[in-house]
Write an enzyme that holds these catalytic residues in place. Structure first.
Site, PDB file in Angstrom:
ATOM      1  N   GLU A   1       0.817  -1.215   0.000  1.00  0.00           N
ATOM      2  CA  GLU A   1       0.000   0.000   0.000  1.00  0.00           C
ATOM      3  C   GLU A   1       0.852   1.266   0.000  1.00  0.00           C
ATOM      4  O   GLU A   1       0.352   2.364  -0.264  1.00  0.00           O
ATOM      5  CB  GLU A   1      -0.917   0.006   1.217  1.00  0.00           C
ATOM      6  CG  GLU A   1      -0.169   0.115   2.532  1.00  0.00           C
ATOM      7  CD  GLU A   1      -1.084   0.547   3.670  1.00  0.00           C
ATOM      8  OE1 GLU A   1      -0.567   0.803   4.750  1.00  0.00           O
ATOM      9  OE2 GLU A   1      -2.298   0.640   3.466  1.00  0.00           O
TER      10      GLU A   1
ATOM     11  N   ASP B   1      13.770  30.739 -24.525  1.00  0.00           N
ATOM     12  CA  ASP B   1      13.828  32.078 -25.100  1.00  0.00           C
ATOM     13  C   ASP B   1      15.089  32.765 -24.602  1.00  0.00           C
ATOM     14  O   ASP B   1      15.614  32.438 -23.533  1.00  0.00           O
ATOM     15  CB  ASP B   1      12.606  32.898 -24.664  1.00  0.00           C
ATOM     16  CG  ASP B   1      11.309  32.301 -25.175  1.00  0.00           C
ATOM     17  OD1 ASP B   1      11.277  31.890 -26.340  1.00  0.00           O
ATOM     18  OD2 ASP B   1      10.335  32.250 -24.406  1.00  0.00           O
TER      19      ASP B   1
ATOM     20  N   ASP C   1       5.887  32.614 -23.293  1.00  0.00           N
ATOM     21  CA  ASP C   1       5.173  33.592 -22.473  1.00  0.00           C
ATOM     22  C   ASP C   1       3.929  34.151 -23.141  1.00  0.00           C
ATOM     23  O   ASP C   1       3.097  34.751 -22.479  1.00  0.00           O
ATOM     24  CB  ASP C   1       6.107  34.746 -22.075  1.00  0.00           C
ATOM     25  CG  ASP C   1       6.722  35.438 -23.288  1.00  0.00           C
ATOM     26  OD1 ASP C   1       6.326  35.112 -24.418  1.00  0.00           O
ATOM     27  OD2 ASP C   1       7.603  36.285 -23.083  1.00  0.00           O
TER      28      ASP C   1
ATOM     29  N   ASP D   1       2.411  31.060 -27.887  1.00  0.00           N
ATOM     30  CA  ASP D   1       3.294  30.001 -27.380  1.00  0.00           C
ATOM     31  C   ASP D   1       2.508  28.829 -26.805  1.00  0.00           C
ATOM     32  O   ASP D   1       3.077  27.751 -26.587  1.00  0.00           O
ATOM     33  CB  ASP D   1       4.210  30.549 -26.275  1.00  0.00           C
ATOM     34  CG  ASP D   1       5.244  31.514 -26.803  1.00  0.00           C
ATOM     35  OD1 ASP D   1       5.656  31.347 -27.965  1.00  0.00           O
ATOM     36  OD2 ASP D   1       5.634  32.427 -26.061  1.00  0.00           O
TER      37      ASP D   1
END
Length: 825
Positions: free
Chosen positions: A260, A302, A574, A578
């Site tokens: 478990e 980026d 951003d 995107d």
């Protein structure tokens, strides 16, 4: 506007929040403590303990039944605490990940959690925002919203201040263009979205490979455990005629084999992993992404704001004849004023983009209170940036001129196109742009045009219809973040490739890549990318480290091409455009500081500080979490066999029952915190970021690791059975044999925690594991050394020779475990 909007007073907003409640729907609330308790009561271990208690009552043993009932409550309490702790972590992450809202209060813009928006708030809405509440527009500039969540219609709806529905904005919809100011008039369940119950309904998620592997492992072990339990029941009944004893022994064996802990390990580790990531400025919106982080092979990032500081400044001006090395404090000569003026006019009035902020700052510093500042000019129309034309233009009306003024700025090649330059002029212009870009500057071209005011109603549909005059170039710099080179080096050591994607010139991108330490094997441009087939792109990306002149829409192709090559891709973004790439990536990473709500909702992770080093820290933590999950699973596989062996041996060897259900429940009280606390808190291994990423389909446990774990389980079983059998052969009482078996298994447990949790050795730092071990040994001393406590469980203080035998068995187990640890890794 004559006066700046003031919005609500902070005190008034607080009063309304207390009166009306938070801006959230009932479906987004966490589970109550009573619902968690009900779920815990249905867990297999609790049900098995209750079954054993009922069986004791049938046998007339009220004492044992009462002990088991207490254990049920204790086990439920521990599990409930872990569930509650996990829920608190998830609730904290839910609060962080709720959409943010920009409101005006006390006359000042303030960013708050969407749930804190109240009736009467003044919302500032810009492209990419998720509207947090229903409201009425009082200002709108080229405003459009995607209301498909409500209507199913994918076409954006134009909004304006006059009219009925055209002036309303709705909670949950997306701003796809323009800017607006709206007064909130409905929140939470009172919104249009709330009335139809579609806002924060939970959506199902596809199980991750790790979840599938653990579920399969649990299923296999459960089948084996159930089969053996039934066999024990039948064996006792047929061989001894003791069906009730056989049922008790079968239940005890089922408890000893029940894995478990596996679901608990995943739930606790991933939830606490998300919490740990949030302490490193990384918000986890989808917890399974924590598991995937450790497998990332490519980081697509980026440049601006991620590798650089996102603090642009104007560094150079070129007016077509000469260059001026501009700076924040350097006063430009008169010959450069028109260039700076038009660049200022071509920018948004209230900019958010770092380049536009830099141009505004430069204009406000050097052109304010001169004839080049135009506070009374009125914006007539805006031509936004488009994928086919990387330039934006703004049309202005002056109270002192008969013509409209058009200011434009954009990519130098776009300005060349708009100005219809001849080949020689275009070549000179582009050469100047390349010269600036080679110095690491972001280069923008600037041009201007005029339009007869009386023809305002006939303004062209596109920028190409204006007769533009080129004014020159502006070079802007964004310094590299100081911690980026070290983070890039760490990625390279970890076998992770960094792919920089930027809209800059190849020369600018290459300059920044060299500063960052990205090995420049090859550079690809957005135009070249568009000209390739998917197969060609997949092949080319194997050797590319920089993609320049790229637009957001190309990111999705990049993600799919990398995945086609077998890469596990992390992609940053951003903007609204995107979002598809962030959704398609194995790990979508949205920018928290400058990103839109659309990007955040599409991503699995959100960087709260937009820093590349935070991504690398997240990868490191993801690898650590996966490492520790493996260690915890191995620990479970090691410690359960000795307990199962002691539950099965009486039938096979003709012994009396050694371990009863309450004794196995005692072991669970040690195993549970060891899994969820000790191993989760284990620090990084020394070589964590020196290993290559694990394969996408790599198994949770290697063949050698699994064999080592099972051999360790056999070793522990042998030690426990040897001591127990010796006491029985010596004719010692059952209580002595039971106590000896319990001592050996507990010592094997704590030894496994100490030895198996780290390859650095027993002395490696882990305060939590230390407390678990000390607590286990203290409990063992209490149960064996304090007679009234031991009597409850049928334990006694053994003779010295028995204690020495237990110590010898434990020592032999330690030696064997260390040998297996060295071999199995």
């Amino acid at each position: 506007m004559a006066d700046a909007p003031q919005g609500l007073r902070a005190t008034e907003a607080s009063e309304r929040l207390q009166r009306d409640g938070y801006n959230e729907l009932p479906t987004s609330r966490p589970r109550s403590i009573f619902l968690m308790a009900f779920d815990v009561a249905r867990e297999p271990m609790a049900l098995l303990l209750l079954a054993c208690g009922a069986l004791y009552l049938v046998l007339g043993d009220v004492h044992e039944a009462a002990v088991l009932l207490v254990f049920v409550l204790v086990v439920m309490g521990i599990t409930l605490y872990q569930e509650h702790r996990t829920e608190r972590v998830l609730e904290a992450l839910r609060d962080l990940s709720s959409p943010r809202a920009l409101v005006i209060r006390d006359g000042e813009p303030r960013r708050i959690a969407g749930r804190e928006v109240t009736v009467g708030d003044l919302l500032v809405l810009t492209e990419g925002d998720r509207v947090p509440a229903d409201g009425q527009l009082i200002e709108a500039t080229n405003f459009g919203a995607d209301e498909s969540l409500l209507t199913g219609e994918s076409v954006p709806v134009a909004k304006r201040c006059d009219g009925d529905d055209e002036a309303r904005v709705y909670s949950g919809t997306l701003v796809v263009r323009g800017r607006g100011l709206a007064v909130v008039d409905a929140i939470g369940a009172g919104t249009a979205l709330g009335s139809i119950g579609r806002a924060l309904a939970r959506t199902g998620t596809v199980p991750t490979p790790l979840q599938c592997q653990t579920r399969a492992l649990v299923r296999r072990v459960a089948i084996v455990g159930l089969s053996l339990s039934v066999a024990v029941l039948i064996g006792y009944g047929l061989l001894r005629g003791e069906w009730l004893t056989g049922l008790l022994a079968g239940l005890a064996l089922a408890m000893s084999l029940l894995p478990e802990e596996f679901p608990m390990i995943l739930a606790v580790f991933l939830a606490l992993g998300g919490w740990r990531l949030s302490r490193h400025s990384v918000l986890t919106r989808h917890l399974p992404a924590v598991e995937t982080l450790g497998a990332a092979t490519v980081l697509c990032v980026d440049k601006t704001g991620t590798l650089t500081e996102n603090r642009m400044s104007v560094q150079a001006l070129w007016n077509g004849r000469e260059r001026f090395p501009a700076g924040e404090s350097a006063e430009p000569p008169e010959g450069f004023h028109a260039l700076a003026e038009v660049a200022w006019l071509a920018s948004e009035r209230d900019p958010y983009d770092p380049m536009e902020l830099a141009i505004h700052r430069y204009g406000a510093t050097h052109l304010a209170r001169t004839e080049h500042e135009h506070p009374d000019w009125q914006l007539v129309r805006e031509y936004p940036l488009a994928a086919g034309l990387l330039s934006m233009s703004q049309v202005w009306r002056s109270p002192r001129r008969r013509q409209l003024a058009i200011a434009t700025k954009g990519a130098p090649e776009a300005i060349v196109d708009l100005c219809h330059m001849n080949p020689a002029e275009a070549a000179r212009y582009i050469a100047a742009a390349h010269e600036l870009a080679a110095q690491g500057l972001r280069v923008l071209g600037v041009a201007r045009a005029t339009w007869a005011e009386e023809a305002e109603a006939a303004l062209p549909a596109g920028q190409h219809d204006f007769d533009f005059e080129p004014l020159g170039l502006i070079g802007l710099a964004d310094p590299l973040r100081a911690d980026v080179p070290a983070a890039i080096a760490e990625c390279r050591a970890a076998g992770i490739r960094v792919l920089m994607i930027t809209g800059d010139y190849p020369e600018t991108a290459a300059n920044i890549a060299r500063q960052a330490g990205i090995g420049i094997t090859s550079t690809l441009t957005g135009a070249e990318l568009d000209a390739m087939s998917d197969e060609e792109l997949t092949a080319r990306l194997r050797e590319v480290s920089v993609i320049a002149r790229a637009v957001p829409e190309q990111k999705l192709r990049i993600v799919r091409a990398l995945q086609a090559a077998g890469e596990v891709v992390a992609m940053t973004g951003d903007g609204v455009n995107d979002a598809p790439a962030l959704k398609a990536a194995d790990i979508g990473v949205a920018m928290g500081a400058r990103g839109t709500d659309v990007a955040r909702e599409a991503a699995a992770l959100v960087l709260l500080d937009d820093a590349f080093s935070s991504i690398v820290r997240a990868v490191r933590l993801g690898r650590r979490i996966y490492d520790n999950i493996r260690k915890a699973v191995v620990y479970v596989l090691v410690v359960h066999p000795p307990i199962a062996a002691l539950a099965l041996a009486p039938l096979l060897a003709g012994w009396p029952l050694i371990l009863l259900p309450e004794h196995i429940a005692l072991f669970e009280l040690l195993i549970a915190p060891a899994c969820s606390l000790a191993f989760e808190a284990e620090p990084d291994e020394d070589d964590l970021m020196a290993r290559p990423p694990r394969g996408r389909a790599a198994p949770l446990l290697s063949r050698s690791g699994l064999v080592s774990a099972l051999l360790a389980g056999v070793l522990g079983s042998t030690a426990a059975l040897a001591v127990t059998g010796w006491t029985i052969v010596q004719g010692m009482p059952l209580t002595t044999s039971r106590t000896a078996a319990f001592i050996v298994v507990v010592l094997a447990n704590v030894t496994t925690i100490a030895v198996w949790r780290s390859r650095r050795g027993v002395g490696s730092p882990n305060r939590t594991a230390g407390w678990v071990i000390v607590g286990a040994l203290a409990a063992l001393g209490l149960l064996v050394g304090v007679a009234p406590v031991g009597a409850v469980f049928g334990f006694v203080l053994p003779a010295t020779e028995v204690l020495l035998a237990c110590a010898a068995a434990a020592f032999a187990y330690v030696v064997g475990l260390l040998a297996l640890r060295r071999v199995g890794g």
